[in-house]
Design a protein around this motif. Structure first.
Motif, mmCIF file in Angstrom:
data_model
loop_
_atom_site.group_PDB
_atom_site.id
_atom_site.type_symbol
_atom_site.label_atom_id
_atom_site.label_comp_id
_atom_site.label_asym_id
_atom_site.label_seq_id
_atom_site.Cartn_x
_atom_site.Cartn_y
_atom_site.Cartn_z
ATOM 1 N N ALA A 33 0.813 -1.225 0.000
ATOM 2 C CA ALA A 33 0.000 0.000 0.000
ATOM 3 C C ALA A 33 0.843 1.269 0.000
ATOM 4 C CB ALA A 33 -0.915 0.007 1.218
ATOM 5 N N ILE A 34 2.151 1.110 0.202
ATOM 6 C CA ILE A 34 3.022 2.284 0.281
ATOM 7 C C ILE A 34 4.159 2.179 -0.722
ATOM 8 C CG2 ILE A 34 2.511 2.730 2.708
ATOM 9 C CD1 ILE A 34 5.258 1.447 3.383
ATOM 10 N N ARG A 35 4.781 3.301 -0.969
ATOM 11 C CA ARG A 35 6.014 3.386 -1.745
ATOM 12 C C ARG A 35 6.978 4.209 -0.919
ATOM 13 N NH1 ARG A 35 5.358 4.854 -7.710
ATOM 14 N NH2 ARG A 35 7.353 3.812 -7.737
ATOM 15 N N SER A 36 8.199 4.328 -1.358
ATOM 16 C CA SER A 36 9.171 5.103 -0.600
ATOM 17 C C SER A 36 10.191 5.739 -1.521
ATOM 18 C CB SER A 36 9.892 4.213 0.417
ATOM 19 O OG SER A 36 10.694 3.265 -0.248
ATOM 20 N N TYR A 37 10.866 6.743 -0.988
ATOM 21 C CA TYR A 37 12.033 7.289 -1.672
ATOM 22 C C TYR A 37 13.088 7.622 -0.637
ATOM 23 C CZ TYR A 37 10.259 12.002 -0.541
ATOM 24 O OH TYR A 37 9.798 13.113 0.108
ATOM 25 N N GLU A 38 14.323 7.558 -1.081
ATOM 26 C CA GLU A 38 15.459 7.823 -0.220
ATOM 27 C C GLU A 38 15.810 9.299 -0.317
ATOM 28 O OE1 GLU A 38 18.818 5.401 -1.165
ATOM 29 O OE2 GLU A 38 20.103 6.412 0.266
ATOM 30 N N LEU A 39 15.894 9.968 0.830
ATOM 31 C CA LEU A 39 16.271 11.375 0.831
ATOM 32 C C LEU A 39 17.681 11.514 0.274
ATOM 33 C CD1 LEU A 39 14.898 12.596 4.266
ATOM 34 C CD2 LEU A 39 13.866 12.824 2.013
ATOM 35 N N GLY A 40 17.855 12.447 -0.641
ATOM 36 C CA GLY A 40 19.157 12.644 -1.259
ATOM 37 C C GLY A 40 19.425 11.694 -2.398
ATOM 38 N N GLY A 41 18.471 10.803 -2.702
ATOM 39 C CA GLY A 41 18.640 9.841 -3.787
ATOM 40 C C GLY A 41 18.202 10.428 -5.110
ATOM 41 N N ASP A 42 18.292 9.627 -6.174
ATOM 42 C CA ASP A 42 17.939 10.084 -7.517
ATOM 43 C C ASP A 42 16.490 10.535 -7.611
ATOM 44 O OD1 ASP A 42 20.474 9.572 -8.399
ATOM 45 O OD2 ASP A 42 19.991 7.572 -9.167
ATOM 46 N N ASP A 43 15.569 9.807 -6.937
ATOM 47 C CA ASP A 43 14.155 10.177 -6.994
ATOM 48 C C ASP A 43 13.918 11.545 -6.368
ATOM 49 O OD1 ASP A 43 13.473 7.881 -8.277
ATOM 50 O OD2 ASP A 43 12.880 6.818 -6.463
ATOM 51 N N ALA A 44 14.619 11.845 -5.254
ATOM 52 C CA ALA A 44 14.460 13.145 -4.604
ATOM 53 C C ALA A 44 14.951 14.254 -5.522
ATOM 54 C CB ALA A 44 15.212 13.185 -3.277
ATOM 55 N N ASP A 45 16.036 14.009 -6.257
ATOM 56 C CA ASP A 45 16.543 15.007 -7.198
ATOM 57 C C ASP A 45 15.540 15.265 -8.305
ATOM 58 O OD1 ASP A 45 19.978 13.798 -7.043
ATOM 59 O OD2 ASP A 45 18.877 15.185 -5.744
ATOM 60 N N ARG A 46 14.894 14.201 -8.808
ATOM 61 C CA ARG A 46 13.901 14.361 -9.854
ATOM 62 C C ARG A 46 12.729 15.197 -9.357
ATOM 63 N NH1 ARG A 46 11.212 9.317 -10.733
ATOM 64 N NH2 ARG A 46 9.593 10.263 -9.471
ATOM 65 N N ASP A 47 12.304 14.993 -8.104
ATOM 66 C CA ASP A 47 11.189 15.746 -7.536
ATOM 67 C C ASP A 47 11.522 17.224 -7.420
ATOM 68 O OD1 ASP A 47 10.040 13.167 -5.250
ATOM 69 O OD2 ASP A 47 9.705 13.467 -7.378
ATOM 70 N N ASP A 48 12.799 17.584 -7.172
ATOM 71 C CA ASP A 48 13.194 18.985 -7.083
ATOM 72 C C ASP A 48 12.943 19.717 -8.395
ATOM 73 O OD1 ASP A 48 13.989 18.669 -4.491
ATOM 74 O OD2 ASP A 48 16.116 18.433 -4.964
ATOM 75 N N ASP A 49 13.090 19.018 -9.528
ATOM 76 C CA ASP A 49 12.876 19.633 -10.835
ATOM 77 C C ASP A 49 11.418 19.991 -11.052
ATOM 78 O OD1 ASP A 49 15.251 17.400 -12.455
ATOM 79 O OD2 ASP A 49 15.559 19.269 -11.343
#
Length: 120
Positions: free
Chosen positions: A92-108
């Protein structure tokens, strides 16, 4: 094997857990207690205010503000590891690692909030 939202064994940075349905933040690995393979759950001490409890004192259903079922809370559980904790269902959940590639993509995406719904 337990299917975690991401490889928690390989990460050194904190993880943020979010609802698979609406992407609301529901918790993080800073309050991680354990993983329970038989329940397919990540057990945490705290959940975000987006998580609602429904049920009785012995076992509550955890729901996201969007209505999706996220897992359960076991106030009077016979399993010591779960007593007073929150079990987030890994399906039911997903996750992302702070400082990881996914977090960088979200900044854009911060520059144009109108396109958030198009990313699904």
């Amino acid at each position: 094997p337990l299917s975690l939202p991401c490889s928690m064994a390989a990460t050194r940075q904190p993880l943020v857990f979010f609802c698979r349905s609406c992407k609301a933040i529901v918790g993080d690995s800073l309050s991680l207690v354990s993983t329970e393979e038989d329940l397919q759950a990540v057990v945490v001490e705290r959940v975000h205010s987006n998580v609602l409890l429904e049920g009785d004192d012995s076992s509550d259903v955890l729901r996201c503000a969007c209505g999706a079922t996220l897992g359960s809370s076991h106030g009077a559980s016979s399993r010591t590891a779960l007593r007073g904790k929150y079990a987030l269902d890994t399906r039911a959940i997903r996750s992302y690692e702070l400082g990881g590639d996914d977090a960088d993509r979200d900044d854009d995406q911060d520059d144009d909030d109108d396109d958030d719904d198009d990313d699904d």
